[in-house]
Every structure is written in C-alpha cells, then in structure tokens.
Design a protein around this motif. Structure first.
Motif, mmCIF file in Angstrom:
data_model
loop_
_atom_site.group_PDB
_atom_site.id
_atom_site.type_symbol
_atom_site.label_atom_id
_atom_site.label_comp_id
_atom_site.label_asym_id
_atom_site.label_seq_id
_atom_site.Cartn_x
_atom_site.Cartn_y
_atom_site.Cartn_z
ATOM 1 N N CYS A 199 0.842 -1.193 0.000
ATOM 2 C CA CYS A 199 0.000 0.000 0.000
ATOM 3 C C CYS A 199 0.881 1.249 0.000
ATOM 4 C CB CYS A 199 -0.937 -0.007 1.203
ATOM 5 S SG CYS A 199 -0.104 -0.012 2.818
ATOM 6 N N ARG A 200 0.263 2.416 0.155
ATOM 7 C CA ARG A 200 0.969 3.684 0.171
ATOM 8 C C ARG A 200 0.575 4.504 1.397
ATOM 9 N NH1 ARG A 200 3.580 1.284 -2.527
ATOM 10 N NH2 ARG A 200 4.408 1.637 -4.604
ATOM 11 N N GLY A 201 1.486 5.391 1.796
ATOM 12 C CA GLY A 201 1.234 6.303 2.901
ATOM 13 C C GLY A 201 1.278 7.736 2.432
ATOM 14 N N TYR A 202 0.397 8.074 1.471
ATOM 15 C CA TYR A 202 0.368 9.410 0.892
ATOM 16 C C TYR A 202 -0.986 10.098 1.040
ATOM 17 C CZ TYR A 202 4.795 8.429 -1.557
ATOM 18 O OH TYR A 202 6.097 8.142 -1.874
ATOM 19 N N LEU A 203 -1.826 9.577 1.913
ATOM 20 C CA LEU A 203 -3.153 10.168 2.064
ATOM 21 C C LEU A 203 -3.237 10.898 3.408
ATOM 22 C CD1 LEU A 203 -5.308 7.181 0.751
ATOM 23 C CD2 LEU A 203 -4.477 9.165 -0.528
ATOM 24 N N PRO A 204 -3.891 12.053 3.410
ATOM 25 C CA PRO A 204 -4.532 12.771 2.306
ATOM 26 C C PRO A 204 -3.512 13.498 1.428
ATOM 27 C CG PRO A 204 -4.759 14.022 4.325
ATOM 28 C CD PRO A 204 -4.104 12.721 4.713
ATOM 29 N N MET A 205 -3.780 13.541 0.134
ATOM 30 C CA MET A 205 -2.836 14.118 -0.812
ATOM 31 C C MET A 205 -2.612 15.614 -0.588
ATOM 32 S SD MET A 205 -1.463 12.071 -3.145
ATOM 33 C CE MET A 205 -1.273 12.994 -4.684
ATOM 34 N N GLY A 206 -3.616 16.309 -0.093
ATOM 35 C CA GLY A 206 -3.456 17.734 0.150
ATOM 36 C C GLY A 206 -2.405 18.041 1.198
ATOM 37 N N LEU A 207 -2.114 17.070 2.054
ATOM 38 C CA LEU A 207 -1.049 17.210 3.045
ATOM 39 C C LEU A 207 0.279 16.704 2.499
ATOM 40 C CD1 LEU A 207 -1.318 16.354 6.822
ATOM 41 C CD2 LEU A 207 0.676 15.668 5.523
ATOM 42 N N THR A 208 0.275 15.529 1.891
ATOM 43 C CA THR A 208 1.547 14.891 1.518
ATOM 44 C C THR A 208 2.156 15.471 0.254
ATOM 45 O OG1 THR A 208 0.492 13.133 0.218
ATOM 46 C CG2 THR A 208 0.815 12.730 2.576
ATOM 47 N N HIS A 209 1.327 16.075 -0.605
ATOM 48 C CA HIS A 209 1.832 16.580 -1.875
ATOM 49 C C HIS A 209 1.534 18.076 -2.065
ATOM 50 C CE1 HIS A 209 2.435 12.345 -2.628
ATOM 51 N NE2 HIS A 209 3.002 12.623 -3.782
ATOM 52 N N TYR A 210 1.470 18.783 -0.982
ATOM 53 C CA TYR A 210 1.266 20.231 -1.021
ATOM 54 C C TYR A 210 2.378 20.900 -1.833
ATOM 55 C CZ TYR A 210 0.927 25.027 0.846
ATOM 56 O OH TYR A 210 0.834 26.388 0.989
ATOM 57 N N LYS A 211 2.000 21.686 -2.814
ATOM 58 C CA LYS A 211 2.905 22.399 -3.729
ATOM 59 C C LYS A 211 3.717 21.476 -4.641
ATOM 60 C CE LYS A 211 3.378 26.773 -1.247
ATOM 61 N NZ LYS A 211 4.315 27.808 -0.745
ATOM 62 N N ALA A 212 3.345 20.221 -4.735
ATOM 63 C CA ALA A 212 4.031 19.298 -5.653
ATOM 64 C C ALA A 212 3.507 19.536 -7.063
ATOM 65 C CB ALA A 212 3.796 17.852 -5.230
ATOM 66 N N ASN A 213 4.363 20.029 -7.946
ATOM 67 C CA ASN A 213 3.888 20.450 -9.259
ATOM 68 C C ASN A 213 3.480 19.290 -10.159
ATOM 69 O OD1 ASN A 213 6.396 19.446 -9.978
ATOM 70 N ND2 ASN A 213 7.297 21.444 -10.453
ATOM 71 N N TRP A 214 3.952 18.075 -9.876
ATOM 72 C CA TRP A 214 3.601 16.942 -10.739
ATOM 73 C C TRP A 214 2.180 16.431 -10.500
ATOM 74 C CZ3 TRP A 214 7.108 16.786 -6.757
ATOM 75 C CH2 TRP A 214 6.865 15.910 -5.713
#
Length: 331
Positions: A199-214
């Motif tokens: 599995c993955r530990g990237y949820l919620p995405m708004g927290l883990t990928h904040y300002k991630a341009n991809w």
C-alpha cells in the motif's frame, strides 16, 4: 512458501539514486550502514529498466550497470537489511510521464514479454539468495482502472502471468505487488498468488503533496492535521484508519501487507508532517504493516530534504532531520 510466516514488519526507506531517469548516481555503502545503525531493516530500490539497456534495444543488457545493483544486494546482506527491487519504470508502464513508452504493459503482448524478460534476468541472477534478504516488487503504482489503458482484468492477467514466469525460474522468490489506483486499492482477487501486497502512505494528498507540481499541488490550501484536504474531502485520523482497515482485511486472510512508500513533500509545514506521520505510523503498527519512507535522501526524506522550517543537524556533510528520524525509530 507461506508469506505470512516470513514477512516481518520491515521498516526503512526508498533509495532513489536510480529510480526514473536515464542517468543515475551510484549507490553508497554508507547509506546502508547508517540505515542499519539507526535500527531499520528495509530498503526499497526503485529502478528504471532503461538504465540497463543499450542502444535503445530492450533486449540488450548492459552487464556493468547490473553490477551496481549487485552491490546493493550485497550491502543489504552485509548490514542485515532486506532489499526490495522495484521496477518504477517497467517496459510499457510508469506512473511518471517524463518518457513515453512505445507500448502498453497492460494491453500489449510485446510489452508483457519484455517485462517478463527483464524480471527473468533478475530472477536468474539472484536465484539462491534468500527471500529473507531480497524481494521483487513487480511494478510501481498501477493506475486507476480504465477501459482505454488498464482494466482490472488487464492488471490481474499481467500480474498472474509475471508471477508464474518468475516462479518457473525461482520458485522461492518473495514477490510484492502494489495495489491499483497508485497503490491505494488492495487486490483480494489475487489472494491465491501467495504474494505480499503493498500500500501507500500518501493520504490525504493535500497534506503529503502540497505544492508538488507533478500533481497540481501548487494551488492547494496550506495543510493542517487533522483536517487536511483530499480532493474535496477533509481527512482526520478516523478517516485514515478506515482506509487502512481495507488493507488489514488482507492480513486477516493470511496475506502479507507492507507500505512501500510513505511521506510528505518538503513544502508541508514540518509540525504538520510530524503530527500526521505519527498518526500514520501508529495506524500501520496497530495493523502490523511495516513501512518505507520515500525517501532516504531528498525532499520527502530525513537527509537533505531542503525543508526551510527544520533545525538540521550536520551528519557527515548531510543535513539530518533528527526529529523525523526519532519519530520513525519509535515505530
């Protein structure tokens, strides 16, 4: 081989020296020493198959490059660290789009043949090395099912065929498969394969990928925890627990589960990252799921993350996030 009996609760890091691009830095033995000294026992190595082919010939192997991977396997054994080799870019598929594949792993026989050929190279090369030391993580983060690119049936067909192909060469090799929908959805229909699911530990995405341009994170609201944004929903610990309860169902069926990637990008406020990460690690531990942080060095990691709100400690010329390291060591 009963996977439940040999899967410890591994914890460690992704080593991203060689994951996506058409050039790569060599791995460093000191990384393995530090990881071991700090009490971790797992590294996942995301690989790009294009790094070990020559002249753009998918069946022409550069032996000298594979020797770099041999060192990784050897250092894992030396420092008692389990090494999991992952095709981050496989023939016909990658979650990233910096290179356009000429065929589709999920639909095209030529792509599946090439995929199996490359895993066969590794299966032959490392036959005889214990699965306690080495595993094969077949392909990183299969996407959301769609009729055009990959249906669930397409995915299951490719995985079943590849597992059978590898086991004809090395029947004892531990194999790991990522969940679909970028590693977030488990696959109970493949429970008979005797493989570990990741599995993955990237949820919620708004927290883990904040300002991630991809992923378009530049315009997302500044995250907080609890209460982080996830595509129109607001997540807290209870919502996070419900997500991993679905993965825990696999464990109740005797299927090993491991979180192959977890972490938050460098622009998320550090206090928010640590609060969320503590909840995530507690939830995973309660369900007996190990983890690997993406990454060891870099913008999600504990070394050289380039966060602006961390009081770094000098570590042999690297910038160490000691607070995050201590948190990881607790679990």
């Amino acid at each position: 081989m009963k996977v439940k009996n040999i899967i410890p609760r591994w914890k460690g890091f992704n080593l991203t020296n060689m994951f996506l691009f058409h050039s790569a830095r060599d791995f460093e033995e000191e990384d393995f020493k530090w990881i071991s000294d700090w009490g971790f026992d797992f590294v996942r190595v995301p690989l790009c198959y294009r790094l070990w082919i020559e002249d753009d010939d998918i069946y022409k192997i550069n032996e000298r490059f594979l020797e770099k991977i041999d060192k990784v396997v050897e250092w894992g054994q030396k420092y008692n660290i389990h090494v999991s080799l992952n095709f981050h870019r496989a023939p016909g598929y990658c979650v990233n789009n910096e290179f356009i594949e000429k065929f589709n792993l999920w639909k095209d026989k030529d792509a599946l043949d090439a995929f199996c050929f490359h895993w066969g190279v590794f299966a032959k090369r490392y036959k005889g090395i214990s699965s306690k030391s080495l595993s094969f993580n077949l392909v990183n983060e299969p996407l959301h099912p769609s009729p055009e690119v990959m249906t669930r049936d397409d995915h299951n067909r490719v995985i079943r065929y590849t597992v059978e192909y590898i086991r004809k060469i090395d029947s004892e090799r531990l194999i790991i498969i990522d969940g679909i929908s970028y590693g977030n959805v488990p696959l109970p229909e493949l429970s008979d394969l005797n493989v570990v699911q990741s599995c993955r530990g990237y949820l919620p995405m708004g927290l883990t990928h904040y300002k991630a341009n991809w992923v378009g994170g530049e315009n997302w609201p500044e995250p907080k925890w609890p209460g982080a944004w996830h595509y129109g929903e607001i997540w807290d610990r209870e919502r996070l627990e419900k997500h991993y309860d679905e993965w825990a169902k696999l464990i109740s069926m005797g299927i090993g589960v491991h979180c192959g990637e977890a972490g938050a990008y460098k622009f998320t406020p550090h206090k928010v990252v640590l609060a969320w990460l503590r909840d995530l690690l507690e939830i995973l531990k309660e369900r007996d799921i190990g983890f690997a942080l993406w990454n060891f060095k870099g913008p999600f990691g504990i070394l050289d993350s380039d966060r602006e709100d961390v009081d770094y400690e000098d570590w042999y010329g690297h910038k160490l996030d000691r607070e995050m390291l201590k948190l990881l060591q607790e679990y």
